[in-house]
Design a protein around this motif. Structure first.
Motif, PDB file in Angstrom:
ATOM      1  N   VAL A  75       3.313  38.734  84.517  1.00  0.00           N
ATOM      2  CA  VAL A  75       3.187  37.336  84.111  1.00  0.00           C
ATOM      3  C   VAL A  75       4.575  36.733  83.916  1.00  0.00           C
ATOM      4  O   VAL A  75       5.443  37.340  83.284  1.00  0.00           O
ATOM      5  CB  VAL A  75       2.386  37.263  82.791  1.00  0.00           C
ATOM      6  N   ARG A  76       4.766  35.546  84.491  1.00  0.00           N
ATOM      7  CA  ARG A  76       6.044  34.859  84.286  1.00  0.00           C
ATOM      8  C   ARG A  76       6.041  34.128  82.949  1.00  0.00           C
ATOM      9  O   ARG A  76       4.990  33.906  82.370  1.00  0.00           O
ATOM     10  CB  ARG A  76       6.251  33.840  85.424  1.00  0.00           C
ATOM     11  N   ASP A  77       7.219  33.745  82.500  1.00  0.00           N
ATOM     12  CA  ASP A  77       7.350  32.986  81.250  1.00  0.00           C
ATOM     13  C   ASP A  77       6.732  33.716  80.070  1.00  0.00           C
ATOM     14  O   ASP A  77       6.236  33.085  79.129  1.00  0.00           O
ATOM     15  CB  ASP A  77       6.727  31.590  81.387  1.00  0.00           C
ATOM     16  N   ALA A  78       6.692  35.053  80.142  1.00  0.00           N
ATOM     17  CA  ALA A  78       6.209  35.850  79.016  1.00  0.00           C
ATOM     18  C   ALA A  78       7.303  35.857  77.938  1.00  0.00           C
ATOM     19  O   ALA A  78       8.471  35.652  78.251  1.00  0.00           O
ATOM     20  CB  ALA A  78       5.911  37.272  79.478  1.00  0.00           C
ATOM     21  N   PRO A  79       6.966  36.104  76.671  1.00  0.00           N
ATOM     22  CA  PRO A  79       5.599  36.354  76.205  1.00  0.00           C
ATOM     23  C   PRO A  79       4.743  35.099  76.147  1.00  0.00           C
ATOM     24  O   PRO A  79       5.243  34.014  75.848  1.00  0.00           O
ATOM     25  CB  PRO A  79       5.816  36.927  74.796  1.00  0.00           C
TER      26      PRO A  79
END
Lengths: 198, 198
Positions: free
Chosen positions: A170-174
Motif C-alpha cells: 500500500v502506498r502512502d502508508a501507514p
C-alpha cells in the motif's frame, strides 16, 4: 449517503488467492457451508451460509448501489453475460471499450478516463447507496486517491503460505483504519473497517 | 494441559514491524491507550489498556507457564536483565550459550539442540500451563514441526504497506486453523486460532 468500499475473502496470512490460483476452496468455503440461502441474480448461484454470514451478505446486497470493476475481472468472468450476480449497475474501468459492448438491457458502463472518473460515474448510478470497487488493483488505486471509505475483509482461518496479497505494498502508508465491526461466521470472520483520512 | 502458542501484534496487511523498524507506535498503541492497569514483573512496565485487552493480558499471564525465545530476541532485549516481564522461566534457543549465562537466580535455560528440544524443556518448566514461542522464526519452525497449537493475533487496524510479515511464506501450506475466539479491544482485535493438524 453511501461511500466506496472494497471487499475480499483473505487468509490470515493476507492472500486472496493461494499459489498458482489455488486456495479458493478454502477462501470461499463460507459461501456454501451453511443452510441459510441467499439468492443472487443468477439462478445457478445461491449462497448457503451460516445465519451470521447470510446477514453479512444481505447487508452487502442491500447497501450496494453500483460496482466498479477492472477490465481484467470483467474479462475473466465474461462480463457476467451482461448481468452481475448482485443485479447492480457495473462500471468497467478500461483503456478501450470491448467489442460488442455496451449491450442493450445490460447495465454496464465503460469508462476510459481512469478510476476516479469510474467512481464518479458509479456514484451517480448508486442512488445514494454504496459503491463497491474490485479487484485489488482498482481498490488500491481508490485507496491511493483517497476515494476508499471502507474495507470489508472476510478473514478466513487458513494460512496459504503464498499467492496474491489483498494489500500489496500500500502506498502512502501507514493508513489508519477504525476498529472493525465484527461478524463471526463459520470458517470466516467478517471485519468492516472504515478508512480514516489524514 | 497447556499447549504451545505464539502471539504477535499484526497490522491488517500482515506486518509485525513496518518498513525500517517503524510502526511500533501503532502496533503497540493498544498496550497503553486505556485506564485498566496490568502490572508486569518490571516496575517500569505497566500496561494501561481497555478492559477487554486487560482480560486478554490477564488470560495470557495466567495461562503461560514458560517461554521459548530465539537468540536474536534474547540479545535484542539484553536478556531482560535476567527476569522476563511475564516473570516466567525462559528457554533460549541458541547455537552457543552466551558469555555470563546462566546467572544465579535468573530462570533462563539455554538449549543448543534446536527448537524441538527447547519446546520439550519448556514444557517441563511450564507445569502443565502453556508454552509461548517467539519471535517469528522460532514460531515458524514450531509450526513446520507440528509443535504449534495456537496462534494469537492482536490485529491492529492499520495498513503499514511493508515491513516484517508475521507469516512469512509458511511451509506445508495450506495450514487449517479453527474459527477464532474474538476479543474486541480499542485499536486492536484479539484473535485466538487453534492450529488444526492434518
Amino acid at each position: 449517503m453511501g461511500g466506496v468500499y472494497t471487499e475480499a475473502s483473505m487468509s490470515l496470512d493476507g492472500y486472496i488467492a493461494g499459489p498458482g490460483e489455488t486456495g479458493f476452496d478454502r477462501l470461499f468455503q463460507w459461501y456454501g457451508n451453511g443452510d441459510v440461502a441467499t439468492a443472487t441474480a443468477k439462478p445457478e448461484m445461491t449462497f448457503r451460509t451460516s445465519q451470521a454470514s447470510a446477514g453479512h451478505l444481505r447487508h452487502t446486497l442491500d447497501d450496494t448501489g453500483a460496482l466498479v470493476v477492472g477490465r481484467r475481472l470483467f474479462d475473466l468472468v465474461g462480463g457476467w453475460d451482461g448481468r452481475h450476480p448482485m443485479d447492480k449497475p457495473v462500471v468497467v474501468v478500461t483503456h478501450h471499450v470491448p467489442d460488442g459492448w455496451p449491450r442493450p438491457g445490460a447495465p454496464f458502463t465503460f469508462v476510459t478516463e481512469g478510476v476516479e472518473a469510474a467512481v464518479g460515474r458509479a456514484r451517480e448510478l448508486a442512488g445514494g447507496r454504496w459503491v463497491a470497487v474490485n479487484g485489488g488493483s482498482i481498490a488500491r488505486q481508490c485507496l491511493a486517491a483517497g476515494l476508499l471509505d471502507e474495507i470489508r475483509v472476510n478473514l478466513v482461518p487458513v494460512l496459504l503460505g503464498d499467492g496474491v496479497p489483498f494489500f500489496d505494498h500500500v502506498r502512502d502508508a501507514p493508513v489508519e483504519l477504525s476498529d472493525p465491526t465484527v461478524v463471526a461466521g463459520d470458517r470466516v470472520t467478517h471485519l468492516y473497517y472504515r478508512v480514516r483520512r489524514p
